[in-house]
Structure formats: structure tokens, C-alpha cells
Design a protein around this motif. Structure first.
Motif, short mmCIF file in Angstrom:
data_model
loop_
_atom_site.label_atom_id
_atom_site.label_comp_id
_atom_site.label_asym_id
_atom_site.label_seq_id
_atom_site.Cartn_x
_atom_site.Cartn_y
_atom_site.Cartn_z
N ALA A 51 10.33 -36.35 4.35
CA ALA A 51 9.15 -36.65 3.57
C ALA A 51 8.52 -35.14 2.88
O ALA A 51 8.27 -35.42 1.64
CB ALA A 51 8.01 -37.22 4.38
N CYS A 52 8.46 -34.22 3.68
CA CYS A 52 8.19 -32.81 3.04
C CYS A 52 9.03 -32.47 2.16
O CYS A 52 8.50 -31.62 1.30
CB CYS A 52 7.85 -32.18 4.30
SG CYS A 52 6.52 -32.40 5.57
N GLY A 54 10.57 -34.11 -0.10
CA GLY A 54 10.18 -35.14 -1.18
C GLY A 54 11.51 -35.97 -1.48
O GLY A 54 11.78 -36.47 -2.38
N THR A 119 9.18 -43.73 0.32
CA THR A 119 8.38 -43.09 -0.56
C THR A 119 7.81 -41.83 -0.25
O THR A 119 6.88 -41.94 0.71
CB THR A 119 7.31 -44.06 -1.36
OG1 THR A 119 8.03 -45.28 -1.76
CG2 THR A 119 6.82 -43.38 -2.53
N PRO A 120 8.38 -40.70 -0.80
CA PRO A 120 7.45 -39.33 -0.32
C PRO A 120 5.99 -39.53 -0.43
O PRO A 120 5.65 -40.18 -1.58
CB PRO A 120 8.22 -38.45 -1.04
CG PRO A 120 9.63 -38.76 -1.50
CD PRO A 120 9.29 -40.28 -1.69
N ALA A 122 2.42 -38.62 -1.80
CA ALA A 122 1.68 -38.00 -3.32
C ALA A 122 1.32 -36.51 -3.02
O ALA A 122 1.32 -35.67 -3.56
CB ALA A 122 0.88 -38.96 -3.94
N ARG A 124 1.24 -33.73 0.06
CA ARG A 124 1.99 -33.20 1.19
C ARG A 124 1.16 -33.27 2.27
O ARG A 124 0.01 -32.82 2.47
CB ARG A 124 2.37 -31.77 0.76
CG ARG A 124 3.57 -31.58 -0.06
CD ARG A 124 4.08 -30.26 -0.01
NE ARG A 124 5.49 -30.02 0.78
CZ ARG A 124 5.64 -29.01 1.56
NH1 ARG A 124 4.90 -27.91 1.44
NH2 ARG A 124 6.43 -29.04 2.46
N CYS A 128 3.65 -30.65 7.07
CA CYS A 128 4.75 -30.00 6.04
C CYS A 128 4.36 -28.29 6.04
O CYS A 128 5.65 -27.57 6.06
CB CYS A 128 4.66 -30.59 4.79
SG CYS A 128 4.94 -32.12 4.39
#
Length: 139
Positions: A51-52, A54, A119-120, A122, A124, A128
Motif C-alpha cells: 500500500a505504501c 502504491g 486500491t492504494p 489516496a 499515505r 508508511c
């Protein structure tokens, strides 16, 4: 003599009609078929590292839902582009619970396709920044 024939014919016809309709109970209606329905389908745990970074995508899986309402087969139809996300999607979907499809009131196996989206975020997440600094994001 002509009068007896019609009376006899009516008596036989009435008896035959009564035998056809009076002794048989009406047939039970056949239940309408139903399709698979999701009962417990939690999303996979999105790895914070991905996720971090992206990294996201959509994994499409082909499932066979058995008569007990659990996936009996899980096949990768389309990859998200990331093997870790695809594996995570497959592992998670294997734990999902469904109401099985029915035919004539009896459960039957049915094949379906399900998309699993990663879905990453929007914005952060704060975790992260710990990863960026080389630290564990967990306290």
C-alpha cells in the motif's frame, strides 16, 4: 331405451371425472431456483508495504461454490500484476462463506467469478513513514 343411454353416459362420465380429480392431492409447487449469495466475504488484509509503495490492482478469481456454501475450487482468472496480491486474494477467498445455489429446492454447486480489489490509499498512512525510515510500522 333411448333415455337410459344418456343417463348411463352421464353417470360414467361423472364417476370418471370424480376419480380423476377427487382422489389425488394437488402437486406441490417446485421451488424457484436460487443463485449463490455472499454471506461472509471479508476483504483481504492489504499488506502495508505494498500500500505504501502504491502497488495495487484487481485479481479476478473463478470459484466453485459447493453445496455446503464454501469454495471448493479457486482459480486465478486474471492477475493483479503482483504475485503477492494474487496469492493473498486466493487465500482469503478460500475462507469466504456463501449461501449455495439451489435447483428444485436442493443445494447445487455453482461456478462464479469474483474480483478482489487492492486500491492504494489516496493519502499515505502514517505507518508508511516508519517503513521509509527502515523501521517496523507496528509499535
Amino acid at each position: 331405451m333411448n333415455r337410459r343411454i344418456p343417463v348411463l353416459f352421464c353417470a360414467v362420465s361423472t364417476a370418471t371425472l370424480a376419480a380423476c380429480t377427487g382422489s389425488q392431492p394437488p402437486a406441490e409447487p417446485v421451488p424457484a431456483p436460487t443463485e449463490v449469495a455472499a454471506l461472509d466475504t471479508p476483504p483481504p488484509q492489504y499488506p502495508i508495504e505494498l500500500a505504501c509503495a502504491g502497488i495495487g490492482g484487481q485479481t479476478v478469481l473463478g470459484l466453485e461454490i459447493g453445496v455446503e456454501g464454501a469454495p471448493t475450487r479457486v482459480d486465478l482468472i486474471r492477475s493483479s500484476g503482483n504475485a503477492q496480491l494474487d496469492q493473498l486474494a486466493q487465500e482469503t477467498v478460500r475462507t469466504w462463506k456463501f449461501r449455495p445455489a439451489t435447483r428444485a429446492g436442493q443445494p447445487v454447486a455453482q461456478k462464479i467469478q469474483v474480483p478482489v480489489n487492492f486500491t492504494p490509499p489516496a493519502v499515505r498512512p502514517d505507518a508508511c513513514f516508519a517503513l521509509d525510515a527502515g523501521r517496523s510500522p507496528l509499535p
